[in-house]
Design a protein around this motif. Structure first.
Motif, short mmCIF file in Angstrom:
data_model
loop_
_atom_site.label_atom_id
_atom_site.label_comp_id
_atom_site.label_asym_id
_atom_site.label_seq_id
_atom_site.Cartn_x
_atom_site.Cartn_y
_atom_site.Cartn_z
N GLU A 22 6.80 11.29 -3.47
CA GLU A 22 6.57 9.86 -3.39
C GLU A 22 5.42 9.43 -4.27
N ASP A 23 4.37 10.22 -4.35
CA ASP A 23 3.23 9.90 -5.21
C ASP A 23 3.67 9.83 -6.67
N ARG A 29 5.67 4.17 2.00
CA ARG A 29 6.22 5.32 2.72
C ARG A 29 7.08 4.88 3.90
N HIS A 86 4.59 2.12 -10.91
CA HIS A 86 3.41 1.39 -11.39
C HIS A 86 3.46 1.25 -12.91
N GLU A 111 5.66 6.70 -7.19
CA GLU A 111 4.77 5.54 -7.22
C GLU A 111 4.13 5.37 -8.60
N SER A 126 0.84 -1.19 0.00
CA SER A 126 0.00 0.00 0.00
C SER A 126 0.88 1.25 0.00
N LYS A 127 0.25 2.40 -0.17
CA LYS A 127 1.01 3.65 -0.15
C LYS A 127 1.69 3.85 1.19
N GLU A 128 0.99 3.54 2.26
CA GLU A 128 1.58 3.71 3.58
C GLU A 128 2.77 2.79 3.78
N ASP A 150 -7.47 2.48 -1.54
CA ASP A 150 -7.55 3.65 -0.68
C ASP A 150 -8.39 3.38 0.56
N ASN A 192 5.67 13.57 0.46
CA ASN A 192 4.53 12.80 -0.02
C ASN A 192 4.23 13.10 -1.48
#
Length: 618
Positions: A143-144, A94, A151, A147, A89-91, A514, A140
Motif C-alpha cells: 500500500e505504501d 487503508r 501521489h 500511495e 490520510s494513510k489510515e 504523520d 502495508n
C-alpha cells in the motif's frame, strides 16, 4: 415532523425555548454544566437550516440547539471540510483498501478479528497472530508503494492543469481543485480481461474542474439575463469529457516515460500498464505479482490469501440513499449498535426515542429541479444505507443542504467493526459531495457536526483535512491548523480575533500528516464514537430551566441592530406580522418581557434569520 405535501408552508416556524441546562454527555459531569439555547422547529427550510449551521446550530430530530460557548462546560465548534480540497490520510486510504479486499474475498476476516479483538482467547491469538501480522505487514508495504505512485501521478496532473491555464485552455480565474488518482479494484477490471494491458489507476479530476468552471461562469452571468454569444460553445468545451481529453494529451509523454499508457474515457483519466508500472520517482519497475496475492498458508496448510490461486467469494456492496422514514430493519440495527457499542440499557433504546432522534425532521423537502441549483436527489433529510450481499451493515443519517452534506449520526453492525465503517462512510459522503458538485456547484462542503477539543472521542474529526472551525463570535471559518494551538491553551476561544491571529504563522507549529495521523486518526476513537453521541437526545428530553434573569456574558459592546426587535417576524393564530405592528397590543410588563426574549432570540439566530423565520407565539 414536516410533511412533503403541496399544502406544506414553505417557511420556517420555530418555538423559542430559551436557555437550557443539562448533564454533559462528553465530559460526563454529574452537574448540569452543559448550557445551550434551544428551539423546537415546526418546519424549517433547507436554506434557513444551512444558515443556522453557519451560526453554530445543530438539530436532534425536530429540536434545534446551540451551545452557549462562554458558559458551557465543553465548547463545541462546528467543523467542516471543503470536499474538493480533501486529502486522505494513510489510515483513511487503508480503510478503503481493506473494504475492497473484503469485497474481493482477499481479506481473511478470522485473522483480522483475532488480531484486533482484545477478548480473543490466548490460545487462538497465539495460533494465528504471526501469520496475520505477516499478512498485514505485506499489505502495508504494498500500500505504501501504491500511495507513492498515486501521489506521483496526482502531482503530474496538477502540473498540467497549471500549464493549461497559462496557455489559456482553462479560465484563469477558476479555483483549481487538487488532483486525486485512485487505484482501480479488480472488480472494475473485468471489462478489460481480453486486452493486453491492465487498468491500474483512474482520476475524476475532469469532473471537478468542470464544476469549478461552471461556478465561475454562473458568477459571470449574475445580473445578465441574456446569454452571451458563444456561451453554449464554451460550455461544451468545459465538459468533463473535453477537459479529460486535454489533460491526457498533455500528460501522455510524461506517463509513457513512466511505463504507463493513458486514455480519456467519458471524463475519466485512466492509467494502464502491460508489463511495467510507475514508482514514486517516475522510474520504471517490472510489474510483479502483488505481495498480498502470493500464496500463503496457515499451519494447517489451508490457503487464506491468494485470490489468483484460491476460490474466493466475492461480495457486493450496495449504497442506497432514501428519504428519512422509519424502517424496522434500520431500527433493529440501531438497537444492536447502541447496546453493544455504547452500552445503553435495553429499556432506553425504544422505537419512539429512535424516531424522535433520527427519523423525525423539520426540514422541508426540495425536489430536483433539473437545473444546477439542486442535486438529483433533492434537498432534505436522508438515511444512507450500506448493504453487503443484501445485509444492512450501516446507516448514515444525513442532511443534504444547499451548500453541504451535514453528517448527523451513523450506526453500524458491531459484527463488521473490523471494516471501520465510521471512517468508510465519511469517505463515501465526502466523495458524494465531490460527485454532485457537477450537478449543483454550490454544494461544496462536508459538515462533521461539532468538534470538542477537550473530548478525545471527537478528535478523529480533525483527521479529515484540511478542515475549518467556526468562530463562535463572528461566525467566520478558521483553518483548523490555526485554531488548534489556540484551543490547546483554553477551551473557549474567539477564533477570528484579529489580535490573536495577527502574525499567527510565527507561533504555529508545523503539523505534518504523520503527526496528524498518529494523534487524530486513531481507529479506536473513531469506532468508539463515530458522530455526535446520543446525549444530544438527552438534551432534548431534559427539563427546561428558566434563566431569563441571568445576564448574558458579553464579549462585545451593545449592538443596536441586535437590540432593534421591531422587524422580528412573529406568528400568532395563523397570521404573520412584524413585531413593530404588534407592539401596542401588549401591556408594559408583557412588552418588556417579550422584547427581552426577542433580543435573546435575535442574538442567537442572527438578524437576517430573525426577520425571515417565524417566531411562533401560538
Amino acid at each position: 415532523m414536516a410533511s412533503s405535501s403541496s399544502n406544506t408552508p414553505k417557511e420556517s416556524v420555530v418555538i423559542d425555548c430559551g436557555r437550557r441546562r443539562t448533564s454533559c454527555g462528553y465530559c460526563r459531569s454529574t452537574r448540569h454544566n452543559s448550557i445551550s439555547h434551544g428551539m423546537w422547529a415546526n418546519s424549517l427550510t433547507v436554506d434557513d437550516y444551512q444558515d443556522l449551521l453557519d451560526h453554530g446550530w445543530r438539530r436532534s430530530g425536530c429540536f434545534l440547539y446551540k451551545p452557549e460557548m462562554e458558559r458551557t462546560c465543553c465548547p463545541s465548534y462546528t467543523i467542516r471540510l471543503k470536499a474538493s480540497d480533501f486529502v486522505p490520510s494513510k489510515e483513511q486510504l487503508r480503510v478503503s483498501r481493506r473494504m475492497q479486499r473484503f469485497l474481493d474475498g482477499a481479506l481473511d476476516v478470522k485473522k483480522v478479528d483475532n488480531l484486533e479483538d482484545p477478548n480473543t482467547s490466548i490460545k487462538s491469538e497465539n495460533f494465528s497472530r504471526p501469520i496475520a501480522e505477516e499478512s498485514l505487514a505485506a499489505d502495508n508495504e504494498e500500500e505504501d508503494e501504491v500511495e507513492k505512485s498515486l501521489h506521483y501521478l496526482s502531482k503530474q496532473i496538477d502540473n498540467v492543469m497549471h500549464m493549461l491555464i497559462e496557455k489559456g485552455e482553462f479560465p484563469s480565474g477558476i479555483q483549481l481543485p487538487k488532483a486525486s488518482v485512485k487505484k482501480v479494484t479488480q472488480g472494475k477490471r473485468k471489462l478489460l480481461v481480453n486486452r493486453s494491458e491492465d487498468l491500474l489507476y483512474s482520476s475524476n479530476i475532469a469532473f471537478q474542474i468542470a464544476a469549478s468552471i461552471k461556478r465561475a461562469q454562473s458568477c459571470d452571468k449574475v445580473g445578465n439575463n441574456s446569454k452571451p454569444s458563444g456561451v453554449c460553445e464554451k460550455e461544451n468545451e468545459s465538459s468533463p469529457k473535453i477537459i479529460a481529453e486535454k489533460l491526457v494529451a498533455s500528460l501522455d509523454p510524461t506517463v509513457k516515460n513512466s511505463g504507463l499508457s493513458i486514455r480519456a474515457c467519458n471524463g475519466h483519466i485512466n492509467f494502464y500498464a502491460s508489463s511495467k508500472q510507475v514508482s514514486l520517482s517516475g522510474s520504471i519497475q517490472n510489474a510483479a505479482v502483488p505481495k498480498k496475492s502470493r500464496m500463503k498458508h496457515d499451519i494447517g496448510g489451508n490457503c487464506f490469501i491468494g485470490p489468483q490461486h484460491c476460490q474466493v467469494k466475492k461480495r457486493k456492496l450496495e449504497i442506497r440513499l432514501n428519504r428519512s422514514s422509519f424502517d424496522q430493519e434500520e431500527f433493529a440495527l440501531y438497537r444492536k449498535y447502541q447496546l453493544k457499542v455504547h452500552d445503553d440499557k435495553p429499556h432506553s433504546v425504544t422505537e419512539s426515542s429512535y424516531r424522535r432522534f433520527l427519523v423525525d425532521t423539520p426540514l422541508l423537502q426540495v425536489s430536483p429541479t433539473g437545473d444546477s441549483t439542486v442535486p438529483p436527489c433533492g434537498f432534505g433529510s436522508f438515511h444512507q444505507q450500506y448493504l453487503i450481499d443484501g445485509q444492512l451493515v450501516a446507516v448514515g443519517v444525513i442532511d443534504i443542504l444547499p451548500h453541504c452534506l451535514s453528517s448527523k449520526y451513523l450506526f453500524w453492525d458491531p459484527d463488521f467493526a473490523f471494516l471501520s465503517l465510521g471512517k468508510y462512510s465519511a469517505l463515501q459522503e465526502i466523495g458524494w459531495v465531490k460527485e454532485n458538485q457537477v450537478y449543483c456547484p454550490c454544494l461544496q462542503y462536508y459538515y462533521l457536526g461539532y468538534y470538542i477539543h477537550s473530548c478525545s472521542k471527537m478528535r478523529y474529526k480533525a483527521a479529515y483535512r484540511p478542515s475549518e472551525l467556526l468562530c463562535p463570535l463572528r461566525y467566520q471559518w478558521v483553518p483548523f491548523d490555526i485554531a488548534r494551538p489556540l484551543l490547546d491553551r483554553k477551551p473557549y476561544v474567539v477564533l477570528s480575533d484579529s489580535s490573536i491571529l495577527q502574525n499567527g504563522e510565527s507561533f504555529l507549529p508545523q503539523i505534518t500528516d504523520d503527526v496528524m495521523g498518529r494523534e487524530f486518526d486513531d481507529v479506536g476513537q473513531e469506532d468508539a464514537n463515530d458522530v455526535p453521541v446520543l446525549e444530544d437526545e438527552e438534551m432534548v428530553e431534559s427539563e427546561l430551566e428558566c434563566s431569563d434573569d441571568e445576564p448574558d456574558l458579553e464579549t462585545t459592546s451593545y449592538d443596536p441592530e441586535i437590540g432593534d426587535v421591531s422587524k422580528v417576524l412573529l406568528g400568532i393564530k395563523g397570521s404573520r406580522v412584524k413585531y413593530k405592528d404588534l407592539r401596542n397590543v401588549f401591556g408594559p410588563e408583557q412588552r418588556s418581557y417579550l422584547e427581552s426574549q426577542l433580543r435573546r432570540y435575535r442574538k442567537v439566530v442572527g438578524t437576517v434569520l430573525s426577520e425571515r423565520m417565524v417566531y411562533s407565539l401560538g
